[in-house]
Enzyme design. Structure first.
Site, PDB file in Angstrom:
ATOM      1  N   ARG A  51       0.833  -1.213   0.000  1.00  0.00           N
ATOM      2  CA  ARG A  51       0.000   0.000   0.000  1.00  0.00           C
ATOM      3  C   ARG A  51       0.867   1.263   0.000  1.00  0.00           C
ATOM      4  O   ARG A  51       0.499   2.271  -0.608  1.00  0.00           O
ATOM      5  CB  ARG A  51      -0.914   0.007   1.220  1.00  0.00           C
ATOM      6  CG  ARG A  51      -2.133  -0.849   0.999  1.00  0.00           C
ATOM      7  CD  ARG A  51      -3.149  -0.655   2.085  1.00  0.00           C
ATOM      8  NE  ARG A  51      -4.422  -1.174   1.655  1.00  0.00           N
ATOM      9  CZ  ARG A  51      -5.437  -1.413   2.462  1.00  0.00           C
ATOM     10  NH1 ARG A  51      -5.324  -1.182   3.753  1.00  0.00           N
ATOM     11  NH2 ARG A  51      -6.570  -1.869   1.989  1.00  0.00           N
ATOM     12  N   LYS A 212     -20.075 -15.264   1.849  1.00  0.00           N
ATOM     13  CA  LYS A 212     -21.525 -15.100   1.795  1.00  0.00           C
ATOM     14  C   LYS A 212     -22.040 -14.432   0.526  1.00  0.00           C
ATOM     15  O   LYS A 212     -21.422 -13.501   0.009  1.00  0.00           O
ATOM     16  CB  LYS A 212     -21.979 -14.254   2.988  1.00  0.00           C
ATOM     17  CG  LYS A 212     -21.809 -14.996   4.288  1.00  0.00           C
ATOM     18  CD  LYS A 212     -22.380 -14.182   5.413  1.00  0.00           C
ATOM     19  CE  LYS A 212     -22.388 -14.996   6.699  1.00  0.00           C
ATOM     20  NZ  LYS A 212     -22.832 -14.197   7.829  1.00  0.00           N
ATOM     21  N   GLY A 365      -9.037  -8.018  -0.035  1.00  0.00           N
ATOM     22  CA  GLY A 365      -7.838  -8.394   0.727  1.00  0.00           C
ATOM     23  C   GLY A 365      -7.473  -9.862   0.599  1.00  0.00           C
ATOM     24  O   GLY A 365      -6.304 -10.216   0.401  1.00  0.00           O
ATOM     25  N   GLY A 388     -13.311  -2.832   0.841  1.00  0.00           N
ATOM     26  CA  GLY A 388     -14.667  -2.266   0.845  1.00  0.00           C
ATOM     27  C   GLY A 388     -14.884  -1.279  -0.290  1.00  0.00           C
ATOM     28  O   GLY A 388     -15.935  -1.264  -0.932  1.00  0.00           O
TER      29      GLY A 388
HETATM   30  P1  AMP Z   1     -15.438 -12.663   2.067  1.00  0.00           P
HETATM   31  O1  AMP Z   1     -14.900 -11.737   3.116  1.00  0.00           O
HETATM   32  O2  AMP Z   1     -16.926 -12.694   1.969  1.00  0.00           O
HETATM   33  O3  AMP Z   1     -14.752 -12.471   0.719  1.00  0.00           O
HETATM   34  O4  AMP Z   1     -15.083 -14.125   2.554  1.00  0.00           O
HETATM   35  C1  AMP Z   1     -13.762 -14.588   2.715  1.00  0.00           C
HETATM   36  C2  AMP Z   1     -13.824 -15.792   3.605  1.00  0.00           C
HETATM   37  O5  AMP Z   1     -14.675 -16.771   3.040  1.00  0.00           O
HETATM   38  C3  AMP Z   1     -12.486 -16.467   3.801  1.00  0.00           C
HETATM   39  O6  AMP Z   1     -12.061 -16.230   5.106  1.00  0.00           O
HETATM   40  C4  AMP Z   1     -12.787 -17.934   3.544  1.00  0.00           C
HETATM   41  O7  AMP Z   1     -12.264 -18.770   4.548  1.00  0.00           O
HETATM   42  C5  AMP Z   1     -14.294 -18.004   3.570  1.00  0.00           C
HETATM   43  N1  AMP Z   1     -14.818 -19.104   2.742  1.00  0.00           N
HETATM   44  C6  AMP Z   1     -14.535 -19.336   1.454  1.00  0.00           C
HETATM   45  N2  AMP Z   1     -15.140 -20.454   1.047  1.00  0.00           N
HETATM   46  C7  AMP Z   1     -15.821 -20.959   2.088  1.00  0.00           C
HETATM   47  C8  AMP Z   1     -16.632 -22.107   2.291  1.00  0.00           C
HETATM   48  N3  AMP Z   1     -16.841 -22.985   1.300  1.00  0.00           N
HETATM   49  N4  AMP Z   1     -17.169 -22.318   3.507  1.00  0.00           N
HETATM   50  C9  AMP Z   1     -16.934 -21.424   4.508  1.00  0.00           C
HETATM   51  N5  AMP Z   1     -16.189 -20.325   4.381  1.00  0.00           N
HETATM   52  C10 AMP Z   1     -15.625 -20.081   3.184  1.00  0.00           C
END
Ligand code: AMP
Length: 409
Positions: A51, A212, A365, A388
């Site tokens: 950064r 999610k 990230g 974000g």
């Molecule tokens: P996000 O911040 O929504 O981009 O989510 C990132 C997080 O999603 C990471 O810490 C991953 O460990 C988690 N993740 C990715 N795939 C899965 C999965 N199949 N089940 C549970 N967590 C997941």
């Protein structure tokens, strides 16, 4: 010819705002809001300075133009209190090394001491102010605090893309008191995340992953009208799969998102956008290193097991779908890549993205970390410095830190 620090994407002024090259900063005091929010280890050693490096073109330009360069940033979440572990002191040393130049440190970002240090500056000097968030007024976008910051300078330049989705005193309020322009990094982020996304060379493929659906639904909705293909992996994929009527065992699911997931799939179908979900997964009974794992097809995720990574057939499928791509945007890991046993899918996709004959953009990230860890970061066209902020741009929304800058006449 592209000017220094500029990318030549052939996109005409997507920003619409003044940039640092439009303002007469020679011999003037320039307040540069940077994003020095870098990771530090327990001994306060910087573990990744990308950064800081990414804002060097702006800082060096201001130095070369003979401005008095005042740098400001936040670091961590000190919540309006002075907390030594969030001091910007470690940044001074790194900047000194990277700029090969003395960098003076002001122990407070406003007040008489900062003002007197500024008064002593000569053209081309660099001063770094202490963490803006040591003052609660920063995040409250307090007018008097913004004025106190503005008093230090003649011009304001925002190069802190990672903080541009926040309307804080140093990203928004200050622009009411100073002529305000974008730095080179800010401009580049907008050119890639807005310019390329709105005028992509096709086929244009979006890869979305992460935990999610709810976190990425805005991005999916906005990109549904722009892309040729969407690839969904990670935890969010299983909400789609369940919404289609499959059993997903104990995999991550957001039942309240079923209707939205279905309507997105319908919209993609109507737009003739090809939609890819994992056809197989690495499953385990718990999210732990050392847990027993197996690879199963999407139709056969057993009860009591959860899908924690995409499987090898999905890697092949997704990689094949990427073959024809001319533009790829990727945000979110394909699995729980923090644990070795569930990281293969994410790293394999990192390689496929890097190997594609395409303009490639990585945001977020986790995804940034994954391409670095896979050793392919140099082969990615552009890695966004904002989490974000990049999501908000990909949702098609304006960022307060950019809207606040002075319009280009
Ligand atoms: P996000 O911040 O929504 O981009 O989510 C990132 C997080 O999603 C990471 O810490 C991953 O460990 C988690 N993740 C990715 N795939 C899965 C999965 N199949 N089940 C549970 N967590 C997941």
């Amino acid at each position: 010819m592209a000017k220094r620090g500029e990318v030549s994407l052939g996109i005409k002024d997507i920003l619409g705002k003044l940039t640092i090259e439009d303002i007469p900063i020679q011999g003037k005091r320039v307040f540069i809001r940077a994003d020095f929010n870098v990771p530090l280890d327990d001994n306060l050693v910087i573990t990744d300075d990308s950064r800081i490096r990414s804002t060097l073109p702006t800082i060096n330009y201001a130095i070369d133009e003979g401005a008095k360069v005042i740098l400001a940033s936040h670091l961590g979440r000190p919540k309006g209190k002075v907390e030594p572990r969030f001091s910007l002191a470690p940044i001074v040393k790194r900047l000194h090394r990277l700029l090969n130049k003395e960098v003076v440190f002001a122990p407070d970002c406003v007040g008489p001491q900062a003002e007197s240090l500024v008064a002593k500056m000569k053209d081309g000097d660099v001063l770094l102010l202490e963490n803006l968030r040591f003052h609660p007024e920063e995040e409250k976008n307090d007018e008097n605090f913004a004025k106190a910051l503005a008093r230090l300078a003649d011009f304001y330049v925002n190069d802190a893309f990672g903080a541009a989705h926040r309307a804080h005193a140093s990203t928004s309020g200050i622009t009411r008191f100073l002529p305000s322009a974008a730095g080179f990094l800010m401009k580049k982020e907008i050119e890639y995340l807005k310019g390329v996304v709105e005028n992509p060379v096709r086929p244009f493929v979006a890869i979305l992953g992460g935990a999610k659906v709810s976190g990425k639904i805005g991005v999916l909705e906005n990109l549904a009208d722009k892309v040729d293909k969407v690839i969904v992996g990670g935890g969010m994929a299983y909400t789609f799969i369940k919404a289609m009527g499959y059993e997903i065992g104990d995999s991550l699911v957001e039942t309240e998102m079923f209707d939205l997931a279905k309507s997105i799939m319908e919209k993609l179908r109507k737009n003739n956008v090809k939609f890819y979900l994992p056809v197989d997964s690495v499953v385990a009974q718990s999210i732990e290193a050392g847990a027993e794992t197996k690879i199963v097809t999407t139709q056969e995720i057993p009860r009591g097991w959860r899908a924690l990574d995409i499987g090898p057939a999905s890697v092949k499928l997704f990689s094949e779908a990427l073959q024809s791509a001319k533009t790829i945007i990727w945000n979110g890991p394909m699995g729980v890549f923090e644990i070795d046993a569930f990281s293969r899918g994410t790293y394999a996709i990192a390689h496929s993205v890097a190997d594609a004959y395409a303009l490639t953009i990585v945001g977020g990230g986790d995804t940034d970390y994954a391409v670095h860890k896979a050793g392919v970061s140099d082969a990615i066209t552009f890695i966004s410095t904002g989490g974000g902020a990049s999501l908000q741009l990909l949702e098609g929304k304006d960022l307060p830190g950019i809207s606040a800058l002075s319009d280009k006449k």
